[in-house]
Enzyme design. Structure first.
Site, mmCIF file in Angstrom:
data_model
loop_
_atom_site.group_PDB
_atom_site.id
_atom_site.type_symbol
_atom_site.label_atom_id
_atom_site.label_comp_id
_atom_site.label_asym_id
_atom_site.label_seq_id
_atom_site.Cartn_x
_atom_site.Cartn_y
_atom_site.Cartn_z
ATOM 1 N N GLN A 105 0.852 -1.197 0.000
ATOM 2 C CA GLN A 105 0.000 0.000 0.000
ATOM 3 C C GLN A 105 0.887 1.246 0.000
ATOM 4 O OE1 GLN A 105 -3.392 -0.590 3.087
ATOM 5 N NE2 GLN A 105 -1.788 -2.018 3.640
ATOM 6 N N ASP A 108 6.097 4.756 -1.487
ATOM 7 C CA ASP A 108 7.465 5.272 -1.372
ATOM 8 C C ASP A 108 8.499 4.601 -2.272
ATOM 9 O OD1 ASP A 108 8.073 2.840 -0.018
ATOM 10 O OD2 ASP A 108 7.687 3.734 1.948
ATOM 11 N N HIS A 123 -1.566 1.606 -4.162
ATOM 12 C CA HIS A 123 -1.977 3.005 -3.973
ATOM 13 C C HIS A 123 -1.112 3.983 -4.760
ATOM 14 C CE1 HIS A 123 -4.020 1.740 0.084
ATOM 15 N NE2 HIS A 123 -4.711 1.390 -0.973
ATOM 16 N N CYS A 131 -1.518 14.223 -14.628
ATOM 17 C CA CYS A 131 -2.405 15.333 -14.948
ATOM 18 C C CYS A 131 -3.753 15.097 -14.260
ATOM 19 C CB CYS A 131 -2.575 15.404 -16.468
ATOM 20 S SG CYS A 131 -3.829 16.605 -16.951
ATOM 21 N N CYS A 153 -1.975 20.096 -21.288
ATOM 22 C CA CYS A 153 -3.288 20.770 -21.261
ATOM 23 C C CYS A 153 -3.356 21.903 -20.234
ATOM 24 C CB CYS A 153 -4.392 19.753 -21.001
ATOM 25 S SG CYS A 153 -4.426 19.170 -19.300
ATOM 26 N N GLY A 190 3.138 -4.411 8.896
ATOM 27 C CA GLY A 190 3.200 -2.961 9.105
ATOM 28 C C GLY A 190 2.023 -2.193 8.536
ATOM 29 N N THR A 191 0.849 -2.796 8.619
ATOM 30 C CA THR A 191 -0.338 -2.050 8.172
ATOM 31 C C THR A 191 -1.403 -2.069 9.253
ATOM 32 O OG1 THR A 191 -2.182 -1.958 6.581
ATOM 33 C CG2 THR A 191 -1.108 -4.108 6.846
ATOM 34 N N ALA A 235 9.182 -4.440 12.079
ATOM 35 C CA ALA A 235 9.362 -5.309 10.901
ATOM 36 C C ALA A 235 10.842 -5.502 10.557
ATOM 37 C CB ALA A 235 8.618 -4.705 9.710
HETATM 38 C C1 BJW Z 1 4.897 -0.948 12.404
HETATM 39 C C2 BJW Z 1 6.087 -0.316 12.644
HETATM 40 C C3 BJW Z 1 7.221 -1.094 12.512
HETATM 41 C C4 BJW Z 1 4.588 1.147 12.890
HETATM 42 N N1 BJW Z 1 7.122 -2.366 12.167
HETATM 43 N N2 BJW Z 1 4.812 -2.229 12.086
HETATM 44 C C5 BJW Z 1 -15.448 -0.796 2.821
HETATM 45 C C6 BJW Z 1 -15.822 -0.489 4.100
HETATM 46 C C7 BJW Z 1 -15.613 0.792 4.609
HETATM 47 C C8 BJW Z 1 -15.022 1.795 3.845
HETATM 48 C C9 BJW Z 1 -14.644 1.484 2.574
HETATM 49 C C10 BJW Z 1 -14.862 0.213 2.078
HETATM 50 N N3 BJW Z 1 -14.382 0.190 0.790
HETATM 51 C C11 BJW Z 1 -13.869 1.403 0.497
HETATM 52 C C12 BJW Z 1 -14.025 2.212 1.564
HETATM 53 C C13 BJW Z 1 -13.577 3.624 1.633
HETATM 54 C C14 BJW Z 1 -12.077 3.763 1.827
HETATM 55 C C15 BJW Z 1 -11.705 3.103 3.156
HETATM 56 O O1 BJW Z 1 -11.227 1.996 3.230
HETATM 57 N N4 BJW Z 1 -11.850 3.816 4.237
HETATM 58 C C16 BJW Z 1 -11.469 3.283 5.563
HETATM 59 C C17 BJW Z 1 -10.712 4.367 6.308
HETATM 60 C C18 BJW Z 1 -12.684 2.764 6.239
HETATM 61 N N5 BJW Z 1 -11.338 3.186 0.714
HETATM 62 C C19 BJW Z 1 -11.177 3.837 -0.421
HETATM 63 O O2 BJW Z 1 -11.659 4.950 -0.593
HETATM 64 C C20 BJW Z 1 -10.388 3.159 -1.513
HETATM 65 N N6 BJW Z 1 -11.069 3.203 -2.758
HETATM 66 C C21 BJW Z 1 -12.088 2.374 -3.032
HETATM 67 O O3 BJW Z 1 -12.409 1.483 -2.290
HETATM 68 O O4 BJW Z 1 -12.692 2.607 -4.255
HETATM 69 C C22 BJW Z 1 -13.948 1.999 -4.498
HETATM 70 C C23 BJW Z 1 -15.007 2.825 -3.799
HETATM 71 C C24 BJW Z 1 -15.014 4.178 -3.965
HETATM 72 C C25 BJW Z 1 -15.985 4.934 -3.314
HETATM 73 C C26 BJW Z 1 -16.915 4.309 -2.492
HETATM 74 C C27 BJW Z 1 -16.865 2.927 -2.323
HETATM 75 C C28 BJW Z 1 -15.892 2.175 -2.984
HETATM 76 C C29 BJW Z 1 -9.095 3.926 -1.762
HETATM 77 C C30 BJW Z 1 -8.154 3.849 -0.609
HETATM 78 C C31 BJW Z 1 -6.900 4.659 -0.955
HETATM 79 C C32 BJW Z 1 -6.034 4.838 0.272
HETATM 80 N N7 BJW Z 1 -5.083 5.854 0.003
HETATM 81 C C33 BJW Z 1 -4.113 6.186 1.051
HETATM 82 C C34 BJW Z 1 -3.372 7.470 0.622
HETATM 83 C C35 BJW Z 1 -2.352 7.156 -0.470
HETATM 84 C C36 BJW Z 1 -1.558 8.354 -0.841
HETATM 85 C C37 BJW Z 1 -0.700 8.886 0.273
HETATM 86 O O5 BJW Z 1 0.111 8.161 0.873
HETATM 87 O O6 BJW Z 1 -0.837 10.074 0.546
HETATM 88 O O7 BJW Z 1 -3.215 5.106 1.240
HETATM 89 S S1 BJW Z 1 -4.865 6.385 2.664
HETATM 90 C C38 BJW Z 1 -3.519 5.686 3.555
HETATM 91 O O8 BJW Z 1 -3.940 4.485 4.238
HETATM 92 C C39 BJW Z 1 -2.478 5.265 2.508
HETATM 93 C C40 BJW Z 1 -2.031 3.955 3.030
HETATM 94 O O9 BJW Z 1 -1.489 3.171 1.971
HETATM 95 C C41 BJW Z 1 -3.281 3.361 3.618
HETATM 96 C C42 BJW Z 1 -3.038 2.299 4.633
HETATM 97 O O10 BJW Z 1 -2.318 2.787 5.717
HETATM 98 P P1 BJW Z 1 -1.219 1.871 6.383
HETATM 99 O O11 BJW Z 1 -0.163 1.556 5.406
HETATM 100 O O12 BJW Z 1 -1.880 0.725 7.041
HETATM 101 O O13 BJW Z 1 -0.560 2.874 7.430
HETATM 102 P P2 BJW Z 1 -1.055 3.309 8.893
HETATM 103 O O14 BJW Z 1 -0.358 4.563 9.205
HETATM 104 O O15 BJW Z 1 -2.529 3.285 8.996
HETATM 105 O O16 BJW Z 1 -0.566 2.111 9.834
HETATM 106 C C43 BJW Z 1 0.797 1.828 10.062
HETATM 107 C C44 BJW Z 1 0.871 0.525 10.815
HETATM 108 O O17 BJW Z 1 2.254 0.183 10.976
HETATM 109 C C45 BJW Z 1 0.261 0.557 12.228
HETATM 110 O O18 BJW Z 1 -0.525 -0.612 12.416
HETATM 111 C C46 BJW Z 1 1.490 0.540 13.161
HETATM 112 O O19 BJW Z 1 1.214 -0.138 14.385
HETATM 113 C C47 BJW Z 1 2.465 -0.232 12.337
HETATM 114 N N8 BJW Z 1 3.880 0.025 12.596
HETATM 115 N N9 BJW Z 1 5.815 1.022 13.004
HETATM 116 C C48 BJW Z 1 5.870 -2.898 12.004
HETATM 117 N N10 BJW Z 1 8.458 -0.540 12.763
#
Ligand code: BJW
Length: 250
Positions: A105, A108, A123, A131, A153, A190-191, A235
């Protein structure tokens, strides 16, 4: 001294015997490279903003300069960072199992820099821009205070990442779902496992009975189930220890 991580013998056996291992990574794997996790990236200067303001198309339309500057600050940190032992362990894992599907996800690019081939980026990638009108993709280029205009554009460029409410790249999602549906072992590293559709992948593997190993500094908020196992710790320490436990002579 920290105790070495404990691994379920069932996971170690399954890893050794696996023909296909699927891995999903999130921001935690890059934390030890000095890159704040997604939710930590909203602290400090950015603490007054929320994810919906900065990581949505609506937020970008409302405040293009603010959103662009947030991404520029994160790009600078990513360009200065190096892959860590966790990224390197996953690159090494590709040579230890017949088939590895690495799904991230993260935006980077650190898995690729660590030597992992064929990384599925769900992602997008922060180091590219596209664009905002026509979708043409390009390298991020030189830094600027506000989104530069598209050379074709004139519409503002945006980061080539997937924001909330946007559809994931179809081929990447299909490949990730196919791996979760076919793998013998699934590693979730790490998610926070809260953002869908990525968060559905470990559930999908576990529902078929594949062992799932969650590698995280905390078990809080993680999926639970009979074949979901935990290895708690950073990790960068847990993944090399996992490889050493499964393949002591490698
Ligand atoms: C360590 C550590 C160490 C620390 N070692 N571990 C179904 C149900 C409910 C909602 C939805 C659903 N389907 C879709 C949705 C809406 C939404 C969603 O899921 N929302 C939730 C918040 C509920 N999803 C979407 O909108 C997605 N699109 C989609 O589904 O399209 C179809 C659709 C559209 C419209 C309506 C319905 C359906 C798109 C999701 C795109 C996510 N984009 C982001 C931003 C990317 C750009 C950027 O980086 O700026 O992606 S959001 C952000 O979260 C980013 C990440 O990739 C993603 C996940 O985060 P991640 O990687 O888990 O990081 P953290 O910070 O949350 O956690 C870090 C973890 O590491 C923690 O657990 C720590 O403990 C741990 N940790 N140090 C090991 N050293």
């Amino acid at each position: 001294m920290t105790a070495p991580p404990w691994f379920s013998p069932a996971v170690i056996e399954a890893l050794r015997a696996a023909r296909h291992v699927a891995v999903l990574t999130g921001a935690g794997i890059s934390a030890e490279s000095g890159i704040p996790t997604f939710r930590e990236a909203l602290t400090g200067l950015w603490a007054t903003y929320d994810a919906e303001e900065l990581a949505t198309a609506e937020g970008f339309a409302r405040q293009p300069r603010v959103v662009w500057q947030w991404y520029e600050s994160r790009r600078a940190a990513i360009r200065a960072a190096q892959p860590n032992a966790g990224h390197r362990a996953l690159a090494a894992l590709a040579d230890l199992v017949p088939r590895l599907t690495l799904v991230t996800q993260n935006v980077d690019g650190l898995h690729r820099r660590a030597g992992s081939p064929d990384v599925i980026e769900l992602h997008g990638n922060i180091l590219r821009s596209r664009c905002s009108r026509e979708g043409i993709v390009m390298e991020a280029g030189s830094t600027s205070e506000s989104p530069p205009p598209c050379a074709r554009c004139g519409a503002p460029l945006r980061p080539d990442v997937v924001w909330f409410g946007e559809i994931l790249p179809a081929a990447a999602l299909v490949a990730a779902e196919a791996a979760a549906a076919a793998c013998d072992v699934f590693l979730s590293v790490g998610t926070s496992n809260i953002v869908y559709p990525a968060a559905g992948l470990p559930w999908s593997a576990a529902a078929r009975g594949a062992p799932v190993l969650v590698v995280n500094t905390t078990a809080e908020g993680q999926p639970r189930g009979p074949n979901i196992h935990f290895a708690l710790g950073p990790a960068g320490a847990v993944l090399p220890a996992l490889l050493a436990a499964a393949w002591p002579r490698a």
